[in-house]
Design an enzyme around this catalytic site. Structure first.
Site, short mmCIF file in Angstrom:
data_model
loop_
_atom_site.label_atom_id
_atom_site.label_comp_id
_atom_site.label_asym_id
_atom_site.label_seq_id
_atom_site.Cartn_x
_atom_site.Cartn_y
_atom_site.Cartn_z
N GLY A 47 2.62 1.92 -2.72
CA GLY A 47 3.83 2.69 -3.02
C GLY A 47 5.10 1.86 -3.01
CB SER B 202 4.24 1.83 1.62
OG SER B 202 3.00 1.15 1.64
CG ASP B 203 0.68 7.14 -0.39
OD1 ASP B 203 0.80 8.33 -0.75
OD2 ASP B 203 -0.42 6.62 -0.10
CD1 TRP B 204 -4.12 1.97 0.80
CD2 TRP B 204 -2.66 3.23 1.92
NE1 TRP B 204 -4.43 1.87 2.14
CE2 TRP B 204 -3.55 2.61 2.86
CE3 TRP B 204 -1.66 4.06 2.42
CZ2 TRP B 204 -3.45 2.81 4.23
CZ3 TRP B 204 -1.57 4.25 3.79
CH2 TRP B 204 -2.45 3.65 4.69
#
Ligand code: GLC
Length: 734
Positions: free
Chosen positions: A286, A282-284
């Site tokens: 996200g 995931s993006d941080w």
């Protein structure tokens, strides 16, 4: 020297990189990578390395539930937990696309203040794309992979490949421009470079993360053809051609589901259709709920905003497996993907030591910066400047001395050094010319005084080099916010006009992404687009200005005369309303819009001048079965007095199609170096899907029978040769 064929899209006449031997030897590593998706070396897309799978088969049953869960979420900002009992090491991730980021504090995004975390700051993604040189992209990736090894990183969070849909997106500088084919070729080269050093590349942000405005929540809506033909190709090429080992889910929503929990994107397209065998992170922060992430294809949850056991793929997931809500088999697939990437990058064994800030790395950083510089105007051939004849130069502009590499947020680099434009000019001619500097403008500065000093400096110099443009302040070229307009900030446009009025020999050099220029462009004799050229930027700019290097960059994005000429803005389709943005322009992104609608841009996609001239002739369309063109041949000649490199571009036009199509689309290109008077026969293959469009009804790519035109151009608006052919049969490729 024999031309060296690389990537199939470019013959690069240049010195073989100093590490060509290790690239060749590490191709075996790449071959090993085909376990995770396909590489050209792979017979098929989904073949896995039996030895690695056998190793995982041994490890997996030994892992407890808690240990498995620990492998699918972070245990610090940039790590995931080890399982020492089984010899599974802790995994280290690092930003970003331009090099290995400095270490940040354990509980903040602020620098940790260490002294062992400097790196080579490579040019920004947009500058790399402007080189149109996939071989150089591979060299840039190899530098980054080498330095990641040295810094002990297992996964590098780049390249960023999101398509430039609006000129206002704060992260356009990190990405590879407006065209899917150019972005794909550059991404494939870059990823192969990184992974050649046994470091996993992580292509991002999947998908449709084309604005920073409300990036964490905005819901993106677009039709299926637009998704397939514009926004997915670079990711698909990363998976199926470069064998990328990881991919990062984006922050935004797509068709109502967050990208990090999006079954259609992550399971249906990425894993099932494309055969991706690596891991999705995931993006941080996200990820927004456990069920969505577990069932939506997420394999590694990253983030910082809560204790790690409270992550959605932590305790809540463990409880869900224990009580039968989620299957053990699905968890095992996630763990298998994480282990696969670890084994593919040699995390359990010997790996290359790596190196950092070597002369070779510095040379590559400068070469990318040089090849990314785009000469946009050169009236009367005022450039290159003759260092032997110029005795006084006024260097004016805040960007002449501004440090840029340690900015932009996650792509920032703490560089060992950074050569500013002023320093580069001093390095080049400081011994033989009088160089005066005036800041000229400053954020919130005392404008009248700065202007007066600049005009005084300009008056007394033979030549003025104005260095301006943008920077990485929030609201400029910076993550987490978009720009508000295309204006040159801090009154630069007015200052340029005042400088030209007292000294017509005023050369403009701009850092950053596109700006509106109509107020002053007509009055300056020369303009060089310098983007963000990394730590060697100043030397690269000086070497081009004084003719040591012949500029060969081409625009990877259209420069509009006015923001409202750009499709997303002409259709009032940015930044969206009530949390949703609809890509109303569909396929007509960038030059596809300008050329289909016959709107004159300021500078077109693929445009860039040289200090020499190139002629195109003798076009031949090489037919394959049923009349399909399988290759384009033409002669390219350097008719000028200097060696140089030209990027010849191939655009395809379909006369009439069952579904609407852009008037033409880039489907091949080649960067060719030629000595004065030299000519070469260029041969560019075209796969059948170069003629195809995506058919949502048939769930595949249709190359339909009919008349096609092949255009050979020096830019999307400078077509030098063209010819037509008839495709006899319609084909569908799933
Ligand atoms: C950021 C960015 C992403 C980066 C990550 C880690 O929010 O969107 O590109 O890699 O977080 O810093």
């Amino acid at each position: 020297m024999q031309p060296r064929k690389v990537h199939g899209s470019g013959v690069f006449m240049g010195a073989a990189p100093v590490w060509s031997k290790s690239i060749l030897s590490s191709l075996s590593v790449l071959a090993g990578a085909c376990l995770l998706g396909s590489l050209p070396v792979c017979a098929e897309n989904t073949s896995l390395d039996p030895a690695i799978e056998a190793r995982i088969d041994t490890l997996l049953p030994q892992l407890t539930l808690a240990e498995k869960i620990s492998m699918v979420h972070a245990d610090s900002k940039f790590t995931s937990a080890a399982v020492p009992r089984l010899g599974i090491p802790r995994r280290w991730l690092s930003d970003g696309p331009h090099g290995v980021r400095e270490e940040v504090g354990p509980d903040t995004w602020n620098p940790a203040g260490r002294t062992d975390d400097f790196s080579t700051a490579m040019p920004a993604g947009i500058a790399l794309a402007a080189s149109w040189n996939p071989d150089l992209a591979q060299q840039e990736g190899t530098v980054i992979g080498d330095e990641a090894r040295k810094r002990g990183k297992d996964i590098m969070l780049g390249p960023g490949v999101n398509i430039l849909r609006t000129p206002l997106c704060g992260r356009n500088f990190e990405y590879l421009g407006e065209d899917p084919w150019l972005s794909s070729r550059m991404a494939v080269g870059y990823i192969q470079g990184v992974q050649s050093r046994q470091v996993a590349s992580c292509v991002k942000h999947f998908a449709a993360n084309n604005q920073e405005f409300e990036r964490g929540s905005i819901n993106v809506e677009m039709d299926e053809r637009t998704l397939r033909e514009i926004y997915l190709p670079a990711f698909k090429a990363a998976v199926q051609e470069a064998g990328v080992w990881s991919i990062m889910g984006a922050y935004n929503q797509f068709r109502g589901a967050h990208c990090c929990e999006n079954d259609y994107l992550l399971n249906h397209i990425l894993k099932d259709e494309w055969g991706f065998k690596g891991l999705v992170m995931s993006d941080w922060d996200g990820v927004h709920n456990t069920r969505g992430a577990v069932l939506g294809g997420m394999d590694l949850e990253m983030g910082t905003e809560k204790p790690y056991h409270e992550f959605y793929l932590a305790d809540a997931y463990a409880a869900g497996v224990s009580n039968g809500t989620y299957s053990q088999a699905l968890l095992d697939d996630k763990v298998r993907r994480n282990l696969r990437v670890m084994l593919a990058t040699g995390a359990f064994g010997q790996r290359p030591e790596g190196s950092i800030n070597t002369p070779q790395h510095q040379a590559i950083a400068r070469k990318v910066a040089e090849e990314g510089l785009v000469l946009l105007k050169n009236t009367g051939d005022i450039l290159p400047l003759d260092a032997a004849k110029i005795h006084s130069i006024a260097v004016i502009g805040d960007n002449a001395t501004r440090l840029q590499t340690h900015g932009g947020q996650s792509s920032e680099i703490k560089a060992f050094y950074e050569i500013t434009p002023l320093q580069g000019i001093l390095n080049r001619v400081g011994k033989q010319a009088t160089i005066t500097f005036a800041q000229g403008y400053q954020k919130g500065g005392v404008r009248a005084q700065l202007t007066a000093q600049a005009i005084a400096a300009a008056k007394q110099a033979e030549v003025v080099i104005f260095v301006g443009g943008l920077n990485h302040d929030i609201g400029n070229d910076c993550e987490s916010a978009d720009r508000k307009n295309l204006q040159l900030p801090e009154g630069q446009a007015e200052l340029i006009q005042q400088l030209v009025a007292v000294n017509p020999r005023t050369i403009v050099v701009l850092n950053g992404t596109m700006v509106e220029m109509s107020d002053w462009l007509g009055s300056v004799p020369a303009l060089l687009q310098a983007w963000y050229g990394g730590m060697e930027s100043g030397n690269a700019i000086a070497r081009v200005l004084f003719g040591d290097v012949n500029p060969s960059g081409k625009l990877p994005c259209t420069f509009p005369k006015h923001l409202t000429d750009s499709p997303a803005h002409a259709l009032n389709a940015y930044p969206g309303t009530n949390g949703t943005v609809t890509y109303a322009e569909g396929l007509l992104v960038g030059y596809r819009w300008f050329d289909t609608k016959a709107i004159e841009p300021l500078f077109p996609f693929g445009y860039g001048l040289s200090y020499t001239h190139f002629e195109y002739s003798d076009l031949k369309l090489i037919p394959g079965a049923d009349g399909a063109v399988v290759a384009v041949e033409f002669t390219l000649a350097n008719t000028g007095a200097r060696a140089g490199a030209e990027v010849a571009q191939i655009y395809v036009h379909e006369a009439q199609s069952a579904l609407p199509r852009p008037v033409h689309e880039l489907k091949a290109f080649q960067k060719v170096s030629l000595n004065p008077g030299e000519q070469k026969k260029i041969h560019l293959p075209l796969a059948r899907n170069a003629f195809a469009y995506y058919s949502p009804d048939q769930h595949g790519w249709v190359a339909e029978a009919g008349d096609f035109t092949i255009q050979v151009g020096a830019s999307s608006r400078d077509i030098r040769l063209q010819d037509t052919f008839k495709l006899a049969t319609t084909t569908l490729e799933k």
